[in-house]
Write a protein that holds these residues in place. Structure first.
Motif, mmCIF file in Angstrom:
data_model
loop_
_atom_site.group_PDB
_atom_site.id
_atom_site.type_symbol
_atom_site.label_atom_id
_atom_site.label_comp_id
_atom_site.label_asym_id
_atom_site.label_seq_id
_atom_site.Cartn_x
_atom_site.Cartn_y
_atom_site.Cartn_z
ATOM 1 N N GLN A 49 -14.993 -4.930 22.108
ATOM 2 C CA GLN A 49 -15.683 -3.591 21.602
ATOM 3 C C GLN A 49 -15.010 -2.459 22.210
ATOM 4 N N GLY A 50 -15.337 -1.493 21.353
ATOM 5 C CA GLY A 50 -14.874 -0.068 22.091
ATOM 6 C C GLY A 50 -13.506 0.324 21.888
ATOM 7 N N ILE A 53 -13.353 3.955 20.718
ATOM 8 C CA ILE A 53 -13.788 4.750 21.739
ATOM 9 C C ILE A 53 -12.658 4.930 22.664
ATOM 10 N N GLN A 54 -11.947 3.801 23.021
ATOM 11 C CA GLN A 54 -10.865 3.718 23.924
ATOM 12 C C GLN A 54 -9.714 4.920 23.349
ATOM 13 N N GLU A 57 -10.709 8.446 23.848
ATOM 14 C CA GLU A 57 -10.777 8.848 24.845
ATOM 15 C C GLU A 57 -9.214 9.314 25.261
ATOM 16 N N ALA A 60 -8.230 12.497 23.442
ATOM 17 C CA ALA A 60 -8.634 13.429 24.199
ATOM 18 C C ALA A 60 -8.148 13.820 25.628
ATOM 19 N N ASN A 61 -7.897 12.829 26.164
ATOM 20 C CA ASN A 61 -7.031 13.233 27.472
ATOM 21 C C ASN A 61 -5.721 13.605 27.413
ATOM 22 N N LYS A 75 -18.285 6.258 16.493
ATOM 23 C CA LYS A 75 -18.233 6.377 17.981
ATOM 24 C C LYS A 75 -17.087 7.361 18.382
ATOM 25 N N ALA A 78 -17.536 10.910 17.619
ATOM 26 C CA ALA A 78 -18.216 11.377 18.499
ATOM 27 C C ALA A 78 -17.644 11.839 19.823
ATOM 28 N N VAL A 79 -16.712 10.939 20.083
ATOM 29 C CA VAL A 79 -16.043 11.196 21.570
ATOM 30 C C VAL A 79 -14.968 12.249 21.232
ATOM 31 N N HIS A 82 -17.080 15.569 20.921
ATOM 32 C CA HIS A 82 -17.536 15.916 22.239
ATOM 33 C C HIS A 82 -16.312 16.682 23.034
ATOM 34 N N ALA A 83 -15.139 16.260 22.794
ATOM 35 C CA ALA A 83 -13.954 16.704 23.497
ATOM 36 C C ALA A 83 -13.386 17.924 22.762
ATOM 37 N N LEU B 96 -20.510 10.829 27.278
ATOM 38 C CA LEU B 96 -21.323 10.467 26.235
ATOM 39 C C LEU B 96 -21.882 9.036 26.376
ATOM 40 N N MET B 101 -23.903 -0.071 22.603
ATOM 41 C CA MET B 101 -22.817 -0.877 23.304
ATOM 42 C C MET B 101 -22.966 -1.415 24.731
#
Ligand code: SF4
Ligand code: SF4
Lengths: 119, 300
Positions: A49-50, A53-54, A57, A60-61, A75, A78-79, A82-83, B96, B101
């Motif tokens: 999962q994720g 998102i990873q 991230e 964004a970095n 998801k 959203a990240v 947010h960034a 966030l 999850m």
């Protein structure tokens, strides 16, 4: 301006990947200097999962202003939001073609995720 | 013969749609004693389609998820690096949180150097209890969009009652929710179909159950002249076939009307009583060698 592309390869000729979380590489183009770099995005490929998102991230970095991708899940979106990273949706094409379309204002900016989960 | 005291049988299958719930509800109805049926297939609980009774209680179940106090957070990203599930993400800012999850492990709060993370309960689903004649049905229902089935499965399992047999309808497949459901059971009934896909998934399920170290028996659903020989596979793996349920149009019809097979088809009551006897014997460790090798009897 630095723009990230979710891609299958590592240069301007590489195709965009239809998935964002599981795209092979993130190609970063600096539109001022014209330099092209790329980073590996496969660390998320096996994640149960994720992955999205990873990848978000990671993007964004990189300190980019925008991401060009074929799709983006909620998801990951959203990240990125947010960034403060803009997300632009592109058709199936190469990084170079997507870059041209972005410059010419022919890409659509996403204001929300365009796919559910598992992308 | 009655249900034989207190034991737990988990009804599982390597994939969905094999008739797992059918076996669980018909076995529950055939116990001949009071029994608790735990519907742990929390993403798609459907025992209630076959056993009716008013819902007596509904309880919310939650897990602790992080809550970030942004005034304390300095965006160091420790929490985000720690969380293997990507449920908390910091990108140069206060993180966030994705409650759907989060596994509720509490790790992010522990690693946060600024003490910015506290825990708050976040709902993942509900547990309902209803009385349906001799069967107490406990149903776990995961909220839409939640990934965290195991804590809810465990909450459902806490509702088993001492001194009463317990049947668990497990989530399909062989991942964490299924393992959470079978853990602690005295035996597992693996429901399969005599098809290549069925046998493949049965193999995966047999491996998963063996890893947890629980004895297993096989129930073959929809057997017919065209079906594969599950018996040969069972023999090879040293697992008894406890019952073969014939492919029968009446069974599909009963299913679509939400009826129990033991009520709808004459003679099938004895089929499930046979399964009950073999299950009880196996769960109690009383299965003889001869019995183990015995194949099913067809209903008269
Ligand atoms: S509690 Fe555990 S799973 Fe949930 S966000 Fe924190 S580290 Fe991740
Ligand atoms: S570990 Fe604590 S301080 Fe660091 S980013 Fe996470 S919440 Fe903020």
């Amino acid at each position: 301006m630095r723009i990230a592309f979710a891609s299958k390869g590592d240069n301007r000729e590489s195709m965009l990947d239809e998935r964002f979380g599981r795209a092979a590489r993130i190609v970063v183009v600096d539109t001022d200097s014209g330099t092209v770099e790329s980073i590996d995005n496969t660390a998320g490929i096996s994640a149960a999962q994720g992955a999205g998102i990873q990848a978000a991230e990671r993007v964004a970095n990189l300190g980019v202003e925008a991401l060009v991708t074929m799709h983006c899940g909620p998801k990951a979106f959203a990240v990125l939001k947010h960034a403060g990273v803009e997300v632009w949706s592109a058709p199936s094409c190469t990084v170079g073609e997507a870059l041209d379309m972005h410059r010419e204002g022919r890409l659509a900016r996403l204001s929300e995720a365009d796919v559910d989960t598992h992308w | 013969m009655n249900g034989g005291g207190s034991f737990t049988v988990a009804v599982a299958s390597g994939k969905g749609g094999t008739g797992k719930t059918t076996v669980a509800v018909n076995l529950a109805r055939s116990m001949g004693t009071r029994v608790t049926l735990l519907d742990c297939d929390v993403e798609e609980p459907n025992c209630t389609l076959f056993l009716y009774g008013g819902i007596i209680t509904t309880r919310e179940v939650g897990i602790p998820v992080p809550e970030v106090d942004e005034s304390l957070c300095d965006a160091c990203g420790e929490c985000s690096r720690f969380c293997a599930y990507k449920a908390i993400v910091s990108v140069g800012s206060a993180p966030l949180v994705f409650p759907g999850m989060c596994h509720g492990c509490g790790g992010c709060a522990l690693v946060c150097p600024r003490g910015a993370i506290s825990e708050k309960e976040s709902r993942i689903g509900t547990v309902e209890r209803s009385e349906c004649g001799s069967v107490t049905l406990v149903t776990g229902r995961l909220d839409v969009g939640m990934a965290m089935a195991p804590p809810l499965v465990r909450a459902v399992k806490e509702c088993s009652r001492a001194g009463e047999p317990c049947i668990i309808d497990c989530p399909p497949g062989t991942s964490c929710p299924m393992i959470a459901a079978i853990r602690g059971a005295d035996m597992v009934l693996l429901v399969t179909e005599p098809t290549p896909f069925g046998l493949h998934d049965l193999g995966l399920a047999v491996n998963a159950v063996a890893e947890v170290g629980i004895p297993a028996g096989i129930v073959v659903n929809r057997t017919g002249p065209e079906g594969l020989d599950v018996g040969a596979f069972a023999k090879e793996r040293g697992i008894p076939v406890l019952l073969e349920i014939p492919d029968d149009r009446r069974a599909a019809e009963a299913y679509s009307r939400g009826e129990l097979l033991v009520d709808a088809i004459p003679g099938w009551k004895s089929l499930f009583e046979l399964l009950r006897e073999r299950t009880v014997a196996m769960a109690g460790g009383r299965m003889t060698r001869e019995f183990r090798q015995g194949r099913d009897r067809r209903p008269e």
